[in-house]
Motif scaffolding. Structure first.
Motif, mmCIF file in Angstrom:
data_model
loop_
_atom_site.group_PDB
_atom_site.id
_atom_site.type_symbol
_atom_site.label_atom_id
_atom_site.label_comp_id
_atom_site.label_asym_id
_atom_site.label_seq_id
_atom_site.Cartn_x
_atom_site.Cartn_y
_atom_site.Cartn_z
ATOM 1 N N LYS A 181 0.842 -1.190 0.000
ATOM 2 C CA LYS A 181 0.000 0.000 0.000
ATOM 3 C C LYS A 181 0.879 1.242 0.000
ATOM 4 C CE LYS A 181 -3.911 2.336 0.568
ATOM 5 N NZ LYS A 181 -5.011 2.323 -0.406
ATOM 6 N N LEU A 182 0.683 2.109 -0.984
ATOM 7 C CA LEU A 182 1.501 3.304 -1.121
ATOM 8 C C LEU A 182 0.881 4.441 -0.331
ATOM 9 C CD1 LEU A 182 4.038 4.291 -2.640
ATOM 10 C CD2 LEU A 182 2.531 5.086 -4.477
ATOM 11 N N THR A 183 1.612 4.948 0.660
ATOM 12 C CA THR A 183 1.159 6.091 1.454
ATOM 13 C C THR A 183 2.338 7.018 1.711
ATOM 14 O OG1 THR A 183 1.648 5.140 3.629
ATOM 15 C CG2 THR A 183 -0.499 4.591 2.656
ATOM 16 N N PHE A 184 2.024 8.258 2.023
ATOM 17 C CA PHE A 184 3.084 9.208 2.355
ATOM 18 C C PHE A 184 3.739 8.852 3.689
ATOM 19 C CE2 PHE A 184 0.894 11.733 -0.828
ATOM 20 C CZ PHE A 184 1.938 12.384 -1.465
ATOM 21 N N ALA A 185 2.989 8.220 4.568
ATOM 22 C CA ALA A 185 3.513 7.884 5.886
ATOM 23 C C ALA A 185 4.585 6.820 5.835
ATOM 24 C CB ALA A 185 2.372 7.429 6.798
ATOM 25 N N THR A 186 4.572 5.997 4.801
ATOM 26 C CA THR A 186 5.508 4.878 4.730
ATOM 27 C C THR A 186 6.500 4.985 3.580
ATOM 28 O OG1 THR A 186 3.857 3.633 3.458
ATOM 29 C CG2 THR A 186 3.909 3.273 5.830
ATOM 30 N N ASN A 187 6.477 6.086 2.838
ATOM 31 C CA ASN A 187 7.392 6.259 1.698
ATOM 32 C C ASN A 187 7.991 7.659 1.740
ATOM 33 O OD1 ASN A 187 6.969 3.797 -0.377
ATOM 34 N ND2 ASN A 187 5.042 4.272 0.648
ATOM 35 N N GLN A 188 9.194 7.747 2.308
ATOM 36 C CA GLN A 188 9.818 9.049 2.483
ATOM 37 C C GLN A 188 10.199 9.715 1.165
ATOM 38 O OE1 GLN A 188 12.818 7.507 5.132
ATOM 39 N NE2 GLN A 188 11.088 6.514 6.128
ATOM 40 N N ASP A 189 10.404 8.913 0.106
ATOM 41 C CA ASP A 189 10.762 9.512 -1.174
ATOM 42 C C ASP A 189 9.620 10.345 -1.752
ATOM 43 O OD1 ASP A 189 9.678 6.755 -1.450
ATOM 44 O OD2 ASP A 189 9.669 7.251 -3.576
ATOM 45 N N LEU A 190 8.389 10.080 -1.313
ATOM 46 C CA LEU A 190 7.263 10.879 -1.791
ATOM 47 C C LEU A 190 7.343 12.320 -1.296
ATOM 48 C CD1 LEU A 190 4.295 8.354 -1.458
ATOM 49 C CD2 LEU A 190 5.351 9.188 -3.575
ATOM 50 N N LEU A 191 7.964 12.525 -0.139
ATOM 51 C CA LEU A 191 8.181 13.895 0.337
ATOM 52 C C LEU A 191 9.071 14.645 -0.639
ATOM 53 C CD1 LEU A 191 8.068 16.117 2.541
ATOM 54 C CD2 LEU A 191 10.004 14.974 3.642
ATOM 55 N N ASP A 192 10.122 13.974 -1.114
ATOM 56 C CA ASP A 192 11.000 14.581 -2.113
ATOM 57 C C ASP A 192 10.260 14.862 -3.415
ATOM 58 O OD1 ASP A 192 13.126 14.453 -0.396
ATOM 59 O OD2 ASP A 192 13.883 12.560 -1.166
ATOM 60 N N THR A 193 9.374 13.950 -3.799
ATOM 61 C CA THR A 193 8.614 14.132 -5.033
ATOM 62 C C THR A 193 7.764 15.395 -4.956
ATOM 63 O OG1 THR A 193 8.535 11.726 -5.335
ATOM 64 C CG2 THR A 193 6.985 13.037 -6.622
ATOM 65 N N LEU A 194 7.160 15.639 -3.807
ATOM 66 C CA LEU A 194 6.368 16.860 -3.629
ATOM 67 C C LEU A 194 7.248 18.097 -3.746
ATOM 68 C CD1 LEU A 194 4.028 15.830 -0.656
ATOM 69 C CD2 LEU A 194 3.399 16.081 -3.069
ATOM 70 N N TRP A 195 8.432 18.048 -3.170
ATOM 71 C CA TRP A 195 9.337 19.195 -3.286
ATOM 72 C C TRP A 195 9.753 19.415 -4.744
ATOM 73 C CZ3 TRP A 195 9.656 23.028 -0.236
ATOM 74 C CH2 TRP A 195 9.527 22.878 1.152
ATOM 75 N N GLY A 196 10.038 18.332 -5.467
ATOM 76 C CA GLY A 196 10.402 18.480 -6.871
ATOM 77 C C GLY A 196 9.292 19.119 -7.677
ATOM 78 N N TYR A 197 8.048 18.719 -7.396
ATOM 79 C CA TYR A 197 6.895 19.304 -8.098
ATOM 80 C C TYR A 197 6.799 20.797 -7.784
ATOM 81 C CZ TYR A 197 2.352 19.065 -10.437
ATOM 82 O OH TYR A 197 1.315 19.225 -11.332
ATOM 83 N N TYR A 198 7.064 21.157 -6.553
ATOM 84 C CA TYR A 198 7.028 22.573 -6.170
ATOM 85 C C TYR A 198 8.112 23.359 -6.898
ATOM 86 C CZ TYR A 198 7.836 26.744 -3.314
ATOM 87 O OH TYR A 198 8.030 28.052 -2.897
ATOM 88 N N PHE A 199 9.313 22.808 -6.999
ATOM 89 C CA PHE A 199 10.393 23.504 -7.683
ATOM 90 C C PHE A 199 10.070 23.744 -9.154
ATOM 91 C CE2 PHE A 199 13.358 21.470 -4.398
ATOM 92 C CZ PHE A 199 13.252 22.567 -3.563
ATOM 93 N N ALA A 200 9.322 22.831 -9.762
ATOM 94 C CA ALA A 200 8.981 22.963 -11.177
ATOM 95 C C ALA A 200 7.841 23.942 -11.414
ATOM 96 C CB ALA A 200 8.615 21.601 -11.761
ATOM 97 N N THR A 201 6.965 24.105 -10.430
ATOM 98 C CA THR A 201 5.737 24.861 -10.661
ATOM 99 C C THR A 201 5.545 26.070 -9.755
ATOM 100 O OG1 THR A 201 4.473 23.491 -9.102
ATOM 101 C CG2 THR A 201 4.584 22.737 -11.392
ATOM 102 N N GLY A 202 6.135 26.049 -8.568
ATOM 103 C CA GLY A 202 5.869 27.100 -7.591
ATOM 104 C C GLY A 202 4.488 26.969 -6.978
ATOM 105 N N SER A 203 3.784 25.893 -7.294
ATOM 106 C CA SER A 203 2.438 25.678 -6.769
ATOM 107 C C SER A 203 2.492 25.361 -5.280
ATOM 108 C CB SER A 203 1.770 24.521 -7.520
ATOM 109 O OG SER A 203 0.594 24.107 -6.859
ATOM 110 N N HIS A 204 1.502 25.852 -4.548
ATOM 111 C CA HIS A 204 1.446 25.576 -3.120
ATOM 112 C C HIS A 204 0.655 24.303 -2.804
ATOM 113 C CE1 HIS A 204 2.324 30.076 -2.368
ATOM 114 N NE2 HIS A 204 3.419 29.371 -2.216
ATOM 115 N N VAL A 205 0.137 23.639 -3.827
ATOM 116 C CA VAL A 205 -0.597 22.387 -3.606
ATOM 117 C C VAL A 205 0.300 21.333 -2.961
ATOM 118 C CG1 VAL A 205 -1.827 20.480 -4.699
ATOM 119 C CG2 VAL A 205 -2.281 22.849 -5.416
ATOM 120 N N PRO A 206 1.506 21.065 -3.483
ATOM 121 C CA PRO A 206 2.374 20.085 -2.805
ATOM 122 C C PRO A 206 2.822 20.568 -1.434
ATOM 123 C CG PRO A 206 3.534 21.149 -4.628
ATOM 124 C CD PRO A 206 2.108 21.522 -4.769
#
Length: 350
Positions: A181-206
């Protein structure tokens, strides 16, 4: 201006080198340039050079260890999603891609947030026949998109527990099942993915998703949630120090958040405003020490703590960068070195 010229020149040289298929490229130097270019991208988007930057990432084997590639995956997904009209053209510019890296293209399209991402993925599927299973899994919904990944698994209710208790054979030997089961609580790399999305877009959603993880920084139940929550708190403060717009957004969020989020968010804002983040690291270490000494609230087996060490808890690119591993502010493990344990890494920072 001189730095911008250096970035553009490096990217153009990489484009030329790729076209001529010359092998004499220093991937480490090229990657360092791209890393800082990614970090500064949201302030001055340079969409035209995204294809060249992505080719450098592939050439540098940045995706060799998927758990350390979240920052780059998130950036590519954000770049695809930031310009819907040119999204398919951008995806096409990434090819040819080595078979072992095709998963990046598949996942980036699925994580892009585009309304039409499924059709784009269907049209590009013929170029990646070896990823048919993965593609079908995203199209069918068996694999979730970034927006659909839950923060954590739902806690079983009393009736669910009773149902299991009465239907389970007490004499049967239960087999250990792998939790996929994929969740943010158990996959620390997803935190990095959110930061990468923010760097590309400047969106505050991530960023909002990262804020939602802050209560975990006070978790006394599982090591995963404590780790992810602590890294969410630390990276928010670390990047807000250098990002005035992010700092202002976090400050404005304080007024509307409920107590479980408001308290750790106030700590983030104060640490960013005063440029004092050492206390956040020390607090996380103290929390982990307490868990080691007293056990978790759910009385987990204390033998588990003996397994916490190098590699047991991975730190992604952004997390490690925010902790001071790299000077430029973002980046990653160059050369594919192993991820480090939270306790050992932070203890070295004291």
């Amino acid at each position: 201006m001189r730095y911008a010229a250096l970035v553009v020149s490096s990217l153009l040289l990489m484009q030329s080198a790729h076209a001529e298929k010359t092998p004499d490229i220093d991937p480490r130097a090229s990657l360092a340039v791209v890393q800082q270019w990614i970090y500064n991208y949201r302030a001055k988007p340079d969409y035209a050079h995204v294809p060249a930057a992505v080719r450098i990432l592939f050439h540098s084997q940045s995706f060799k260890e998927p758990e350390n590639a979240g920052i780059y995956l998130g950036f590519i997904a954000g770049a695809i999603g930031s310009n819907p009209e040119k999204a398919e053209q951008l995806v096409a510019s990434f090819f040819p891609v080595a078979p072992e890296d095709e998963w990046v293209i598949v996942r980036a399209i699925a994580y892009s947030g585009l309304v039409d991402w499924r059709n784009i993925l269907r049209r590009v599927a013929a170029r990646m026949p070896g990823r048919r299973v993965m593609i079908d899994s995203y199209l069918s919904g068996r694999l979730p998109t970034l927006n659909d990944i839950p923060l954590e698994e739902a806690t079983p209710g009393m009736m669910d527990k009773l149902r299991v208790a009465f239907t389970r054979n007490p004499f049967s030997k239960e087999e250990r099942k792998l939790n996929t089961k994929l969740t943010f609580a158990t996959n620390q790399d997803l935190l990095d993915t959110l930061w990468g999305y923010y760097f590309a877009t400047g969106s505050h959603v991530p960023i909002q998703r990262i804020i939602d993880m802050l209560p975990w920084s006070r978790s006394r139940d599982t090591v995963d949630k404590l780790t992810v929550g602590s890294m969410a708190r630390y990276t928010l403060a670390s990047y807000a120090i250098r990002d005035a717009s992010l700092r202002e957004f976090l400050r404005n969020e304080l007024a509307r958040q409920k107590p479980p989020i408001k308290a750790p968010l106030a700590e983030v804002v104060d640490a960013a405003d005063t440029v004092e983040i050492a206390a956040l690291r020390k607090d996380a270490l103290a929390a982990v020490d307490e868990l080691k000494a007293k056990g978790s609230d759910s009385r987990r087996n204390l033998d588990f703590w003996g397994q916490v060490g190098v590699g047991a808890l991975s730190l992604g690119c952004v997390s490690a960068a925010a902790l001071g591993q790299v000077a430029i502010g973002i980046p990653c493990v160059i050369g594919g070195s192993a991820s480090q344990g939270l306790l050992q890494f932070w203890e070295k920072q004291q």
